[in-house]
Design a protein around this motif. Structure first.
Motif, PDB file in Angstrom:
ATOM      1  N   GLY A  73      18.901 -16.344  17.104  1.00  0.00           N
ATOM      2  CA  GLY A  73      20.153 -15.980  17.751  1.00  0.00           C
ATOM      3  C   GLY A  73      21.087 -15.260  16.795  1.00  0.00           C
ATOM      4  N   PRO A  74      22.073 -14.543  17.327  1.00  0.00           N
ATOM      5  CA  PRO A  74      22.966 -13.706  16.510  1.00  0.00           C
ATOM      6  C   PRO A  74      23.917 -14.481  15.618  1.00  0.00           C
ATOM      7  CG  PRO A  74      23.718 -13.768  18.785  1.00  0.00           C
ATOM      8  CD  PRO A  74      22.386 -14.463  18.770  1.00  0.00           C
ATOM      9  N   ASN A  75      24.116 -15.766  15.899  1.00  0.00           N
ATOM     10  CA  ASN A  75      25.071 -16.547  15.115  1.00  0.00           C
ATOM     11  C   ASN A  75      24.428 -17.270  13.938  1.00  0.00           C
ATOM     12  OD1 ASN A  75      27.273 -15.882  16.818  1.00  0.00           O
ATOM     13  ND2 ASN A  75      26.606 -17.425  18.297  1.00  0.00           N
ATOM     14  N   PHE A  76      23.124 -17.038  13.723  1.00  0.00           N
ATOM     15  CA  PHE A  76      22.450 -17.621  12.571  1.00  0.00           C
ATOM     16  C   PHE A  76      22.590 -16.671  11.378  1.00  0.00           C
ATOM     17  CE2 PHE A  76      18.901 -18.107   9.689  1.00  0.00           C
ATOM     18  CZ  PHE A  76      18.801 -19.476   9.536  1.00  0.00           C
ATOM     19  N   PHE A  77      23.004 -17.212  10.236  1.00  0.00           N
ATOM     20  CA  PHE A  77      23.150 -16.409   9.022  1.00  0.00           C
ATOM     21  C   PHE A  77      22.227 -16.956   7.938  1.00  0.00           C
ATOM     22  CE2 PHE A  77      27.247 -15.930  11.170  1.00  0.00           C
ATOM     23  CZ  PHE A  77      27.367 -14.551  11.195  1.00  0.00           C
ATOM     24  N   PHE A  78      21.306 -16.121   7.485  1.00  0.00           N
ATOM     25  CA  PHE A  78      20.431 -16.530   6.392  1.00  0.00           C
ATOM     26  C   PHE A  78      21.235 -16.875   5.155  1.00  0.00           C
ATOM     27  CE2 PHE A  78      17.630 -13.652   8.867  1.00  0.00           C
ATOM     28  CZ  PHE A  78      16.584 -14.532   9.120  1.00  0.00           C
ATOM     29  N   SER A  79      22.315 -16.122   4.938  1.00  0.00           N
ATOM     30  CA  SER A  79      23.109 -16.276   3.716  1.00  0.00           C
ATOM     31  C   SER A  79      23.837 -17.613   3.636  1.00  0.00           C
ATOM     32  CB  SER A  79      24.114 -15.130   3.592  1.00  0.00           C
ATOM     33  OG  SER A  79      24.882 -14.991   4.769  1.00  0.00           O
ATOM     34  N   GLU A  80      23.855 -18.385   4.720  1.00  0.00           N
ATOM     35  CA  GLU A  80      24.495 -19.706   4.717  1.00  0.00           C
ATOM     36  C   GLU A  80      23.500 -20.816   4.389  1.00  0.00           C
ATOM     37  OE1 GLU A  80      26.405 -20.064   8.490  1.00  0.00           O
ATOM     38  OE2 GLU A  80      28.051 -18.701   7.962  1.00  0.00           O
ATOM     39  N   HIS A  81      22.280 -20.431   4.011  1.00  0.00           N
ATOM     40  CA  HIS A  81      21.237 -21.412   3.701  1.00  0.00           C
ATOM     41  C   HIS A  81      20.648 -21.121   2.323  1.00  0.00           C
ATOM     42  CE1 HIS A  81      21.193 -22.876   7.919  1.00  0.00           C
ATOM     43  NE2 HIS A  81      21.522 -21.626   8.182  1.00  0.00           N
ATOM     44  N   ASN A  82      19.943 -22.094   1.782  1.00  0.00           N
ATOM     45  CA  ASN A  82      19.352 -21.956   0.455  1.00  0.00           C
ATOM     46  C   ASN A  82      17.959 -21.351   0.557  1.00  0.00           C
ATOM     47  OD1 ASN A  82      21.540 -23.169  -0.924  1.00  0.00           O
ATOM     48  ND2 ASN A  82      20.775 -25.214  -0.397  1.00  0.00           N
ATOM     49  N   PHE A  83      17.725 -20.288  -0.219  1.00  0.00           N
ATOM     50  CA  PHE A  83      16.433 -19.624  -0.198  1.00  0.00           C
ATOM     51  C   PHE A  83      15.955 -19.381  -1.623  1.00  0.00           C
ATOM     52  CE2 PHE A  83      18.019 -18.485   4.067  1.00  0.00           C
ATOM     53  CZ  PHE A  83      16.914 -18.868   4.819  1.00  0.00           C
ATOM     54  N   MET A 144      12.394 -14.912   7.535  1.00  0.00           N
ATOM     55  CA  MET A 144      12.476 -16.313   7.112  1.00  0.00           C
ATOM     56  C   MET A 144      11.477 -16.597   6.000  1.00  0.00           C
ATOM     57  SD  MET A 144      14.035 -19.212   7.526  1.00  0.00           S
ATOM     58  CE  MET A 144      14.767 -19.297   9.175  1.00  0.00           C
ATOM     59  N   ASP A 145      10.225 -16.176   6.182  1.00  0.00           N
ATOM     60  CA  ASP A 145       9.210 -16.403   5.154  1.00  0.00           C
ATOM     61  C   ASP A 145       9.488 -15.587   3.895  1.00  0.00           C
ATOM     62  OD1 ASP A 145       7.803 -18.255   6.598  1.00  0.00           O
ATOM     63  OD2 ASP A 145       6.375 -16.835   7.423  1.00  0.00           O
ATOM     64  N   ILE A 146      10.060 -14.392   4.063  1.00  0.00           N
ATOM     65  CA  ILE A 146      10.413 -13.563   2.902  1.00  0.00           C
ATOM     66  C   ILE A 146      11.504 -14.250   2.078  1.00  0.00           C
ATOM     67  CG2 ILE A 146      11.516 -11.403   2.197  1.00  0.00           C
ATOM     68  CD1 ILE A 146      10.080 -10.107   4.643  1.00  0.00           C
ATOM     69  N   PHE A 147      12.544 -14.720   2.759  1.00  0.00           N
ATOM     70  CA  PHE A 147      13.649 -15.368   2.044  1.00  0.00           C
ATOM     71  C   PHE A 147      13.230 -16.700   1.419  1.00  0.00           C
ATOM     72  CE2 PHE A 147      16.720 -12.970   5.000  1.00  0.00           C
ATOM     73  CZ  PHE A 147      16.846 -11.944   4.083  1.00  0.00           C
ATOM     74  N   LEU A 148      12.249 -17.378   2.032  1.00  0.00           N
ATOM     75  CA  LEU A 148      11.754 -18.642   1.485  1.00  0.00           C
ATOM     76  C   LEU A 148      10.783 -18.428   0.321  1.00  0.00           C
ATOM     77  CD1 LEU A 148      11.178 -20.665   4.784  1.00  0.00           C
ATOM     78  CD2 LEU A 148      12.823 -21.222   2.980  1.00  0.00           C
ATOM     79  N   GLY A 149      10.392 -17.178   0.091  1.00  0.00           N
ATOM     80  CA  GLY A 149       9.474 -16.886  -1.000  1.00  0.00           C
ATOM     81  C   GLY A 149       8.011 -16.998  -0.630  1.00  0.00           C
ATOM     82  N   ARG A 150       7.711 -17.150   0.663  1.00  0.00           N
ATOM     83  CA  ARG A 150       6.315 -17.275   1.100  1.00  0.00           C
ATOM     84  C   ARG A 150       5.631 -15.920   1.271  1.00  0.00           C
ATOM     85  NH1 ARG A 150       7.859 -21.298   5.996  1.00  0.00           N
ATOM     86  NH2 ARG A 150       8.152 -23.246   4.824  1.00  0.00           N
ATOM     87  N   ARG A 151       6.415 -14.910   1.621  1.00  0.00           N
ATOM     88  CA  ARG A 151       5.858 -13.581   1.872  1.00  0.00           C
ATOM     89  C   ARG A 151       6.629 -12.551   1.052  1.00  0.00           C
ATOM     90  NH1 ARG A 151       3.923 -13.121   7.198  1.00  0.00           N
ATOM     91  NH2 ARG A 151       3.427 -10.945   6.718  1.00  0.00           N
ATOM     92  N   ARG A 152       5.953 -11.443   0.743  1.00  0.00           N
ATOM     93  CA  ARG A 152       6.629 -10.336   0.074  1.00  0.00           C
ATOM     94  C   ARG A 152       7.211  -9.391   1.116  1.00  0.00           C
ATOM     95  NH1 ARG A 152       3.274  -7.058  -3.622  1.00  0.00           N
ATOM     96  NH2 ARG A 152       1.683  -7.307  -2.030  1.00  0.00           N
ATOM     97  N   LEU A 153       8.262  -8.711   0.721  1.00  0.00           N
ATOM     98  CA  LEU A 153       8.845  -7.690   1.597  1.00  0.00           C
ATOM     99  C   LEU A 153       7.999  -6.429   1.453  1.00  0.00           C
ATOM    100  CD1 LEU A 153      10.970  -6.604   3.506  1.00  0.00           C
ATOM    101  CD2 LEU A 153      12.448  -6.149   1.539  1.00  0.00           C
TER     102      LEU A 153
END
Length: 234
Positions: A73-83, A144-153
């Motif tokens: 959803g549009p109100n989810f911010f990756f930057s508000e979580h730990n990655f 999500m997987d990129i920010f968690l370090g599971r996948r490369r961009l």
């Protein structure tokens, strides 16, 4: 009825998107040595739960779908979580809210190797890609997987520009934010649809433009981030 057919079609597309996403998830566990000794990707993926390192949790298809396939959803911010603590990830996350607010439009250039080890490079419209991912689009980057370090961009043929250097194939795609303008004199350019600005992007990333940040990431390779500050129309 026509409505029933449309619902059935949407369900088939959703199931296909979930299947592809789960296959990509399993592929993220495949190691280079696996590719040397195992004959094809289907066998590699099928063996992932059996060959995973001790302490590594490999989700089942149903667990994966519950955790990853529901639109954020549009109100989810990756930057508000730990990655993952990575210079490229940190730089992208610091720009997320400004892109959502249409203050800036961030273009990411990545020069790396794909999952098969081939050299690839391309330009990514971050705002559109992140938004599409939050909406559950199957062809968006797995942020999500990129920010968690599971996948490369890894850039791909659906991005604004993509070059597969091993076979010389080049792809251009217009996005909701940009029109692509290959120019023999100025090099690759992007026209921002909101304010009409033409960005001579290849010059920006080779001439150290002040709005361009160059990043070397241990995981993602060489990258450049250009922030176009969107001009407000009077």
């Amino acid at each position: 009825t026509h409505g029933t057919i449309k619902r059935h079609s949407r369900k088939l597309k959703a199931n296909q998107a979930a299947r592809i996403a789960y296959e990509n998830y399993l592929s993220s566990f495949v190691k280079i040595e696996d590719k040397r000794y195992l004959p094809n990707e289907n066998i590699m993926r099928s063996l992932v739960p059996l060959r995973a390192a001790v302490g590594t949790v490999v989700l089942s298809p149903s667990q994966f779908e519950q955790k990853h396939m529901n639109p954020l959803g549009p109100n989810f911010f990756f930057s508000e979580h730990n990655f993952a603590n990575d210079p490229l990830i940190n730089a992208i996350l610091s720009r997320e809210k400004q892109n959502l607010g249409k203050d800036i439009s961030t273009i990411i250039f990545v020069d790396t190797r794909d999952s098969k080890g081939f050299s690839v490079s391309g330009y990514i419209d971050f705002e559109q890609s992140a938004r599409k991912y939050k909406e559950g689009a199957s062809k968006s980057h797995p942020w999500m997987d990129i920010f968690l370090g599971r996948r490369r961009l890894e850039p791909n043929q659906h991005d604004m520009s993509f070059v597969a250097w091993y076979n010389g194939k080049v792809f251009y795609n217009e996005t909701e934010n940009y029109k692509v303008i290959p120019d023999a004199g100025r090099g690759l350019c992007f026209r921002h649809k909101g304010d009409g600005s033409v960005l001579t992007i290849e010059r920006y990333i080779t001439e150290e433009h002040p709005r361009c940040e160059f990043i070397e990431s241990p995981k993602h390779g060489s990258a450049a981030i250009y922030d176009h500050r969107i001009r407000r129309k009077c």
